[in-house]
Design a protein around this motif. Structure first.
Motif, PDB file in Angstrom:
ATOM      1  N   ALA A 102      43.397 -12.429 -52.793  1.00  0.00           N
ATOM      2  CA  ALA A 102      42.908 -13.506 -51.925  1.00  0.00           C
ATOM      3  C   ALA A 102      43.274 -14.895 -52.438  1.00  0.00           C
ATOM      4  CB  ALA A 102      41.391 -13.401 -51.783  1.00  0.00           C
ATOM      5  N   PRO A 318      42.892 -11.120 -47.471  1.00  0.00           N
ATOM      6  CA  PRO A 318      44.121 -11.114 -46.664  1.00  0.00           C
ATOM      7  C   PRO A 318      44.881  -9.796 -46.777  1.00  0.00           C
ATOM      8  CG  PRO A 318      43.938 -13.144 -47.916  1.00  0.00           C
ATOM      9  CD  PRO A 318      42.861 -12.241 -48.407  1.00  0.00           C
ATOM     10  N   GLU A 319      45.645  -9.489 -45.765  1.00  0.00           N
ATOM     11  CA  GLU A 319      46.428  -8.251 -45.748  1.00  0.00           C
ATOM     12  C   GLU A 319      47.449  -8.265 -46.881  1.00  0.00           C
ATOM     13  OE1 GLU A 319      49.149  -5.595 -42.643  1.00  0.00           O
ATOM     14  OE2 GLU A 319      48.140  -7.436 -41.972  1.00  0.00           O
ATOM     15  N   GLY A 341      43.228  -6.912 -44.132  1.00  0.00           N
ATOM     16  CA  GLY A 341      42.622  -8.127 -43.619  1.00  0.00           C
ATOM     17  C   GLY A 341      41.163  -8.006 -43.249  1.00  0.00           C
TER      18      GLY A 341
END
Length: 389
Positions: A102, A318-319, A341
């Protein structure tokens, strides 16, 4: 059919037995020599082990699957339970992986506080083994060492309980930092506890360094070569006792370890036997106490500020994917985090130190007598939950 008769039948009919073997013996899953719920399947020729197979899975709880249904705050309570002697270090790896993916930066005070707590937890884990197994090997010679180790652990458990509220499962890490501010005067109490443990080290180590009975039982027993370390992925004190000079805190620094090069020393031996593994563990306690002092001193000198970064109330990573590894008390712990995500991991794979370390028993036990099992098992410093996750 009696138990003895069943063993005789298995010895005769089992294709697993070697020709001429007189017994196939299962130690476990509840046998005292099995260190908890570990089963050892042994082929014996008299009282000599011809072949050994560790059978694990009796404490398996499906933690990796449970990670997928809980958010990043909730998975910490699962992560710190596979190695219950090193709970703070176990939960630390999960939050480090999430923070790296992240892009979350932990404030300096949070980084130094985490480093201090990780080293205190490391000492607690090491003292648990130094206070339990050597007395079992050396008998009455180890009584004083066991008493000193228990007293030292109580001093450290008191400061860990004060800051977190727990004596075993601390739940003090959070994604972005730590749960709450350090209590007033806590650093001075940490210093006093560390000094008390350091004063007890001669008594704690007396059974390892001074007991002729312990040395006769452990020296030259369970020799693990550097090649076997590499083949099986053995790590931690068990690997460093075989001359493998590797420690993530020094070689791939995380937390504040890069700023402690003069204090962080890697304790190694070359003989690779049970005695060398206990000597490495004892030496590492002294190093970790020095690191704890250095971290407490640095924390005391830092200006007031937050221990944690500000993060959203609902945290979504986040992905992407990331692999983070840490030097836990028992060895290398790895965390492979895959996110799509959401607020829960899509996949979180844990590489626990005990799982790899225990596999080498198949190489260590053959050629030794049944009487050597406790000494060899105890020198690998494993936790059954850490094997099974």
């Amino acid at each position: 059919m009696s138990g003895a008769a069943r063993r005789q039948v298995e010895a005769v009919t089992s294709p697993w037995a070697a020709p001429g073997t007189d017994l196939v013996l299962n130690l476990g899953a509840g046998h005292p020599s099995g260190h908890g719920l570990l089963r050892l399947r042994l082929v014996l020729d008299g009282d000599q082990v011809v072949r050994a197979e560790p059978v694990i899975g009796y404490v398996h709880r499906g933690a990796e699957k449970l990670f997928e249904a809980r958010d990043y705050r909730q998975i910490i309570v699962l992560a710190n339970r596979h190695d219950w002697l090193g709970a703070f270090s176990s939960e630390l790896g999960v939050v480090l992986a999430a923070e790296r993916l992240a892009g979350i930066e932990v404030p300096p005070r949070g980084v130094w506080a985490r480093t201090l707590l990780a080293e205190l937890n490391r000492v607690l884990s090491h003292l648990a083994f130094l206070g339990s197994y050597p007395p079992e090997v050396a008998g009455a010679d180890g009584a004083e060492s066991a008493e000193a180790a228990r007293a030292a652990r109580e001093r450290l458990l008191a400061v860990m309980e004060e800051i977190s509220g727990g004596r075993m499962h601390y739940m003090f890490n959070r994604v972005g930092g730590l749960k709450e501010e350090l209590p007033a005067g806590w650093l001075s109490r940490v210093g006093a506890a560390v000094a008390a443990v350091r004063a007890e080290l001669p008594r704690i180590g007396a059974v390892v360094s001074g007991s002729s009975r312990f040395r006769s039982q452990a020296q030259g027993v369970g020799v693990l070569s550097a090649e076997q370390v590499a083949q099986y992925g053995v790590s931690g004190p068990a690997a460093r006792a075989s001359g493998v000079d590797f420690d993530l805190r020094r070689d791939e620094p995380y937390l504040a370890y890069a700023e402690l090069p003069g204090v962080l020393r890697v304790v190694t031996r070359t003989s690779g036997d049970c005695l060398a593994r206990f000597e490495c563990l004892l030496g590492q306690v002294a190093v970790s106490l020095d690191l704890a002092d250095a971290c407490a001193s640095r924390l005391a000198s830092l200006p007031r500020g937050p221990l944690s970064a500000r993060i959203p109330k609902v945290l979504r990573i986040p992905e992407g994917h990331v692999y983070t590894w840490t030097e836990g008390p028992l060895g290398l712990n790895g965390y492979y985090l895959v996110s799509r995500g959401g607020k829960t991991p899509w996949r979180l794979k844990v590489r626990s130190a005990s799982f790899s370390n225990v596999q080498v028993l198949g190489e260590l036990l053959p050629g030794h007598g049944v009487a050597d099992l406790t000494t060899i098992l105890g020198s690998l410093f494993f936790v059954v939950g850490d094997m099974d996750r």
